[in-house]
Enzyme design. Structure first.
Site, PDB file in Angstrom:
ATOM      1  N   LYS A 194       0.856  -1.183   0.000  1.00  5.76           N
ATOM      2  CA  LYS A 194       0.000   0.000   0.000  1.00  5.76           C
ATOM      3  C   LYS A 194       0.889   1.228   0.000  1.00  5.76           C
ATOM      4  O   LYS A 194       1.676   1.451   0.919  1.00  5.76           O
ATOM      5  CB  LYS A 194      -0.917   0.002   1.218  1.00  5.76           C
ATOM      6  CG  LYS A 194      -1.820   1.228   1.247  1.00  5.76           C
ATOM      7  CD  LYS A 194      -2.852   1.164   2.339  1.00  5.76           C
ATOM      8  CE  LYS A 194      -3.722   2.412   2.300  1.00  5.76           C
ATOM      9  NZ  LYS A 194      -4.731   2.415   3.362  1.00  5.76           N
ATOM     10  N   LYS A 247      -2.082  -1.581  -3.846  1.00  7.92           N
ATOM     11  CA  LYS A 247      -2.959  -0.408  -3.811  1.00  7.92           C
ATOM     12  C   LYS A 247      -2.127   0.857  -3.896  1.00  7.92           C
ATOM     13  O   LYS A 247      -1.195   0.997  -3.098  1.00  7.92           O
ATOM     14  CB  LYS A 247      -3.743  -0.433  -2.515  1.00  7.92           C
ATOM     15  CG  LYS A 247      -4.606   0.784  -2.291  1.00  7.92           C
ATOM     16  CD  LYS A 247      -5.303   0.679  -0.974  1.00  7.92           C
ATOM     17  CE  LYS A 247      -6.132   1.915  -0.742  1.00  7.92           C
ATOM     18  NZ  LYS A 247      -6.772   1.920   0.544  1.00  7.92           N
TER      19      LYS A 247
END
Ligand code: PBG
Length: 322
Positions: A194, A247
């Site tokens: 992330k 992400k």
């Protein structure tokens, strides 16, 4: 000319026959936002077509999307400012809007797979994913809050918990906490790679969850790095993650491919709020064809190696292919 690649593109039937990657609605998880109150539906300004719902309205909408064939959702709560505190205590308080919603959705739609969000930011007065002390984000102290949250969500009926916080060691800590309570079948989708991304802007508007000071760069990853993604993914894998997520998605297709080449569990991509907003804004201006761009984005995420795609386009895509 012996080789004429255009022969395999000459009709729609042939093109469909040789198509390597097709996105199925089964691949998609639809992120949805729930808030307190009754009979409320508010559009997120920077995400046309995406709404925050009070629980009653959320249930109405779930009937619609289930009819369209969507089988999985990721739920996120918007918490009133007055309920936020330093330790995000609201996050594991029995009966909070989030746990109540998970429970209600599970009861009304037992077949829908609910993925929950494990991170402190929607409930934190500081707007950070962990506990803040003197401007620092505390790692180990935050794990306990995250584990309480995950267990409460599993009790409420979550099928998969999604730690999106990026604290070190959280997957193993949460796995153990879930197993201790008997939730051996509750899965963990780790937000493994992330990145500290500008693409989360519209999401933070939707939840009023932007950090009150500083940024998230001491826990989310530097967009310039990919080797670090392998370290994070390996730790999450060893700690028991059932899925590894990248992400954002579109600006990180190389990361998706690298994880898919190196790990034999499903890779997920989060086609985040800013990626959605860019397409919508350009389409609204007549600057590109929104539908075709959506299909191309989702296809590229799958082609890169993500079997699972979290996307705000899920409903629109399901309507398109129905
Ligand atoms: C934070 C969280 C974020 C998103 C999901 N969970 C953003 C952030 O780190 O502030 C972003 C999702 C999106 O942009 O669509 N726990």
């Amino acid at each position: 000319m012996l080789r004429r690649p255009r022969r395999n593109r000459q009709s729609s039937a042939i093109r469909a026959m040789v198509e390597e990657t097709t996105v199925s609605v089964n691949d998609l998880i639809y992120p949805m936002f729930v808030m307190e109150g009754q009979n409320l539906t508010t559009e997120v300004k920077s995400m046309p077509g995406i709404f925050r719902y009070s629980l009653d309205k959320l249930l109405d909408e779930l009937a619609v999307i289930q009819d369209l064939g969507i089988r999985s959702i990721a739920l996120f709560p918007q918490i009133p400012e007055a309920k936020k505190d330093k330790y995000a205590t609201e996050s594991h308080r029995q009966g909070n809007i989030y746990l109540e919603s998970i429970n209600a959705v599970k009861n009304a739609f037992p077949e829908i797979c609910i993925m929950s969000d494990v991170a402190m930011d929607p409930y934190s007065a500081d707007g950070h994913d962990g506990i803040v002390e003197n401007g620092q984000i505390l790692n180990d102290e935050s794990l306990e809050v995250l584990a309480k949250m995950a267990v409460a969500q599993a009790e409420a009926g979550a099928d998969i918990v999604g730690p999106s916080d990026m604290m070190d060691g959280r997957i193993g800590y949460i796995r153990e906490a879930l197993d201790d309570k008997g939730f051996i079948n509750v899965g963990i989708m780790a937000y493994s790679a992330k990145y500290a991304s500008a693409f989360y802007g519209p999401f933070r508007d939707a939840l009023d969850s932007a950090p009150k000071f500083g940024d998230k760069k001491t826990y989310q990853m530097n967009p310039a790095n990919i080797r670090e993604a392998l370290v994070e993914a390996e730790l999450d894998y060893l700690e028991g993650a059932d899925y590894l997520m990248v992400k954002p998605g579109l600006a990180y297709l190389d990361v998706i491919k690298t994880l898919n080449d190196n790990f034999n569990i499903p890779i997920a991509a989060y086609n985040v709020s800013g990626e959605y907003a860019m397409v919508k804004a350009a389409a609204q201006n007549g600057w590109l064809d929104g539908t075709r761009t959506m299909v191309e984005c989702l296809t590229s995420l799958k082609r890169a190696g993500s079997k699972v795609i979290l996307t705000y386009f899920a409903k629109e895509y399901a309507e398109l292919v129905k």
